[in-house]
Enzyme design. Structure first.
Site, PDB file in Angstrom:
ATOM      1  N   ARG A 167       0.765  -0.989   0.087  1.00 22.53           N
ATOM      2  CA  ARG A 167      -0.389   0.044  -0.334  1.00 22.53           C
ATOM      3  C   ARG A 167       0.769   1.527   0.002  1.00 22.53           C
ATOM      4  NH1 ARG A 167      -1.043  -2.615   5.013  1.00 22.53           N
ATOM      5  NH2 ARG A 167      -0.842  -2.274   6.611  1.00 22.53           N
ATOM      6  N   ARG A 171       6.678   6.348  -5.802  1.00 22.28           N
ATOM      7  CA  ARG A 171       7.756   7.546  -7.028  1.00 22.28           C
ATOM      8  C   ARG A 171       7.831   8.417  -7.730  1.00 22.28           C
ATOM      9  NH1 ARG A 171       3.329  10.197  -3.413  1.00 22.28           N
ATOM     10  NH2 ARG A 171       1.184   8.710  -4.131  1.00 22.28           N
ATOM     11  N   ARG A 244      -1.036  -7.778  16.189  1.00 23.58           N
ATOM     12  CA  ARG A 244       0.228  -6.975  16.468  1.00 23.58           C
ATOM     13  C   ARG A 244      -0.846  -5.929  16.898  1.00 23.58           C
ATOM     14  NH1 ARG A 244       5.112  -8.383  18.604  1.00 23.58           N
ATOM     15  NH2 ARG A 244       6.736  -6.378  17.761  1.00 23.58           N
ATOM     16  N   ARG A 275       6.820   4.914  15.824  1.00 23.29           N
ATOM     17  CA  ARG A 275       6.174   5.903  14.820  1.00 23.29           C
ATOM     18  C   ARG A 275       6.028   7.576  16.734  1.00 23.29           C
ATOM     19  NH1 ARG A 275       1.111   4.673  10.682  1.00 23.29           N
ATOM     20  NH2 ARG A 275       0.350   4.079  12.579  1.00 23.29           N
ATOM     21  N   GLU A 295       5.009   5.373  19.497  1.00 25.64           N
ATOM     22  CA  GLU A 295       4.134   4.108  19.494  1.00 25.64           C
ATOM     23  C   GLU A 295       5.138   2.697  19.237  1.00 25.64           C
ATOM     24  OE1 GLU A 295       1.599   3.398  15.165  1.00 25.64           O
ATOM     25  OE2 GLU A 295       1.141   5.484  15.562  1.00 25.64           O
ATOM     26  N   TYR A 343      -6.626  -5.886   7.497  1.00 26.13           N
ATOM     27  CA  TYR A 343      -6.123  -4.445   7.653  1.00 26.13           C
ATOM     28  C   TYR A 343      -7.093  -3.677   6.811  1.00 26.13           C
ATOM     29  CZ  TYR A 343      -3.711   0.050   6.807  1.00 26.13           C
ATOM     30  OH  TYR A 343      -3.085   1.165   7.458  1.00 26.13           O
ATOM     31  N   ASP A 345      -9.280  -0.063   5.196  1.00 29.57           N
ATOM     32  CA  ASP A 345      -8.326   1.838   5.880  1.00 29.57           C
ATOM     33  C   ASP A 345     -10.313   1.879   6.074  1.00 29.57           C
ATOM     34  OD1 ASP A 345      -6.085   2.285   4.890  1.00 29.57           O
ATOM     35  OD2 ASP A 345      -6.681   2.210   2.458  1.00 29.57           O
TER      36      ASP A 345
HETATM   37  N1  UDP Z   1       7.075   0.355   6.419  1.00 29.58           N
HETATM   38  C1  UDP Z   1       8.099   0.464   6.840  1.00 29.58           C
HETATM   39  N2  UDP Z   1       8.782   1.590   6.885  1.00 29.58           N
HETATM   40  C2  UDP Z   1       8.418   2.878   7.333  1.00 29.58           C
HETATM   41  C3  UDP Z   1       6.554   2.561   6.680  1.00 29.58           C
HETATM   42  C4  UDP Z   1       6.555   1.537   6.498  1.00 29.58           C
HETATM   43  O1  UDP Z   1       9.074  -0.937   7.302  1.00 29.58           O
HETATM   44  O2  UDP Z   1       8.457   3.546   7.146  1.00 29.58           O
HETATM   45  C5  UDP Z   1       6.098  -1.112   6.455  1.00 29.58           C
HETATM   46  C6  UDP Z   1       5.909  -1.592   7.747  1.00 29.58           C
HETATM   47  O3  UDP Z   1       6.113  -3.271   7.291  1.00 29.58           O
HETATM   48  C7  UDP Z   1       4.383  -1.257   7.434  1.00 29.58           C
HETATM   49  C8  UDP Z   1       3.642  -1.352   6.358  1.00 29.58           C
HETATM   50  O4  UDP Z   1       5.065  -1.240   5.306  1.00 29.58           O
HETATM   51  O5  UDP Z   1       4.229  -2.478   8.444  1.00 29.58           O
HETATM   52  C9  UDP Z   1       2.811  -0.574   6.062  1.00 29.58           C
HETATM   53  O6  UDP Z   1       2.980   0.479   6.087  1.00 29.58           O
HETATM   54  P1  UDP Z   1       1.786   1.561   6.435  1.00 29.58           P
HETATM   55  O7  UDP Z   1       2.382   3.623   6.537  1.00 29.58           O
HETATM   56  O8  UDP Z   1       0.801   1.157   5.870  1.00 29.58           O
HETATM   57  O9  UDP Z   1       1.621   0.721   7.594  1.00 29.58           O
HETATM   58  P2  UDP Z   1       0.134   1.426   8.495  1.00 29.58           P
HETATM   59  O10 UDP Z   1      -0.078   2.844   8.643  1.00 29.58           O
HETATM   60  O11 UDP Z   1      -1.063   0.891   8.266  1.00 29.58           O
HETATM   61  O12 UDP Z   1       0.736   1.124   9.910  1.00 29.58           O
END
Ligand code: UDP
Length: 365
Positions: A167, A171, A244, A275, A295, A343, A345
């Site tokens: 997802r 680009r 998780r 994050r 997080e 998962y 949105d």
């Molecule tokens: N991911 C990563 N580094 C980043 C952002 C995402 O490795 O900086 C990977 C990680 O495995 C994550 C997945 O991409 O679970 C999906 O990211 P997304 O941002 O969609 O996660 P969400 O916001 O749903 O937690």
């Protein structure tokens, strides 16, 4: 007796309740938490809307879902442009020309392509690592994805499904928008206000655990809509569905600005969190203090928050067994992120809830 008992006051439960109440049905909505909103719940602290369970940015390609959401709250425009902190610096996400320029000093898209696609990509990636390397190459994979993914999932990326990473856009333009969707924004007063408006007219009981009192609660309604996990509903007959979990550590800071940006992903293994969200930057409103949520991912043990389903083959099969167990139940429906073990949105959640409400309204017209 009410027409519907809805178990779960999250976005799915609230949207389905709205659709049913708009057809004249009565709804009792219960939740074991002492608040509405599920995992998109927000709270206002010193004027700052805090996303209690991680940053939620509403985005969709559907004009219909966008219009639907606007009916229940005022949105403010917001484009998700997170930053990534790695061991070597702070970079733009998703992967785009800003990232490539910041990381390699490259401004030519063809040069960026050459840097990325040096390793032959697997035509059909079977795990997250193969998919990520096919998307961004091994160097960026190791810098931005490996550490984050190990923390986020507690598993080797080779043991995770490729869909998880699919997802994130890549680009070769200067475009920092994390989503490819046309419509994007955040409710001005937060998601809990949106959910409260959706639930207007419903009877709401909080702090009630359906699973502890289901025979009494079932008798209160003609039909039950369940939005929790199916394994718990079925007394874990076939075992637990793994999720998780995340520990959300929100801190008040008596300063105006902490990290100058709403969302920073923490990609290196040197820090435990994945994050860091500074909520005030979602609105751009000034305030003399700030709130930051970090997080820290952890295993789901049945008592903490089930955040992400782990959709590998084994777990999907297990979920299918639970689905078949509940399939024949009379006067019972289920839906939402937890019950579907997917998962989803927020726009997908709303679309699924509207669909269920329409189906039930047609059935009990
Ligand atoms: N991911 C990563 N580094 C980043 C952002 C995402 O490795 O900086 C990977 C990680 O495995 C994550 C997945 O991409 O679970 C999906 O990211 P997304 O941002 O969609 O996660 P969400 O916001 O749903 O937690």
């Amino acid at each position: 007796m009410v027409d519907y008992l809805i178990v779960g006051a999250g976005l799915f439960g609230a949207t389905v309740a709205r659709g049913l109440m708009d057809s004249g049905k009565s709804c009792l909505v219960i939740d074991r938490r002492h608040e509405i909103g599920g995992n998109c719940a927000t709270t206002r602290l010193n004027g700052v809307v805090v996303h209690q369970y991680g940053p939620h940015i509403f985005h969709t390609n559907s004009a219909e879902i966008w219009r639907f959401a606007q009916r229940y709250c005022e949105f403010q425009a917001y484009t998700n442009t997170p930053k990534a902190r790695t061991k070597s610096g702070l970079y733009s996400l998703p992967f785009n020309m800003h990232t490539f320029e910041e990381f390699w000093g490259i401004t030519d898209p063809e040069a960026a392509r050459k840097k990325i696609y040096r390793e032959e990509a697997k035509p059909r990636p079977v795990n997250l690592e193969e998919k990520a390397v096919a998307m961004v190459g091994r160097e960026l994979y190791e810098e931005f994805i490996l550490g984050y993914t190990l923390k986020q999932w507690g598993r080797d990326p080779r043991d995770l499904p490729p869909s998880i990473i699919g997802r994130i856009p890549v680009r070769f333009t200067y475009d920092n928008n994390y989503y490819d969707h046309i419509y994007q924004g955040i409710p001005k007063d937060g998601y809990s206000a949106l959910v409260a408006n959706l639930l207007s007219g419903a009877e709401i009981l909080l702090g009630i655990d359906y699973l502890l009192d289901r025979s009494r609660l079932d008798k209160m309604a003609r039909h039950v809509i369940y939005t929790g996990s199916l394994d718990a509903l079925c007394d874990f007959r076939f075992g637990r569905l793994p999720y998780r979990s995340i520990t959300f550590d929100t801190q008040y800071m008596p300063q105006e600005n902490f990290q100058s940006h709403a969302v920073i992903n923490c990609c290196s293994l040197d820090e435990p969190h994945t994050r860091s969200t500074e909520h005030k930057h979602f609105s751009g409103k000034s305030s003399s203090c700030t709130y930051v949520t970090r997080e820290i991912p952890c295993e789901y043990d049945g008592s903490n928050i089930p955040c992400y389903p782990i959709n590998d083959h084994t777990n999907n099969e297990l979920h299918a067994k639970y689905r078949s167990l509940v399939a024949g139940r009379e006067r019972f429906s289920y839906g939402g992120r937890l019950a579907q073990y997917r998962y989803m949105d927020m726009d997908m959640v709303i679309a699924a809830a509207i669909k269920l409400a329409k189906k039930l309204n047609a059935k009990y017209a």
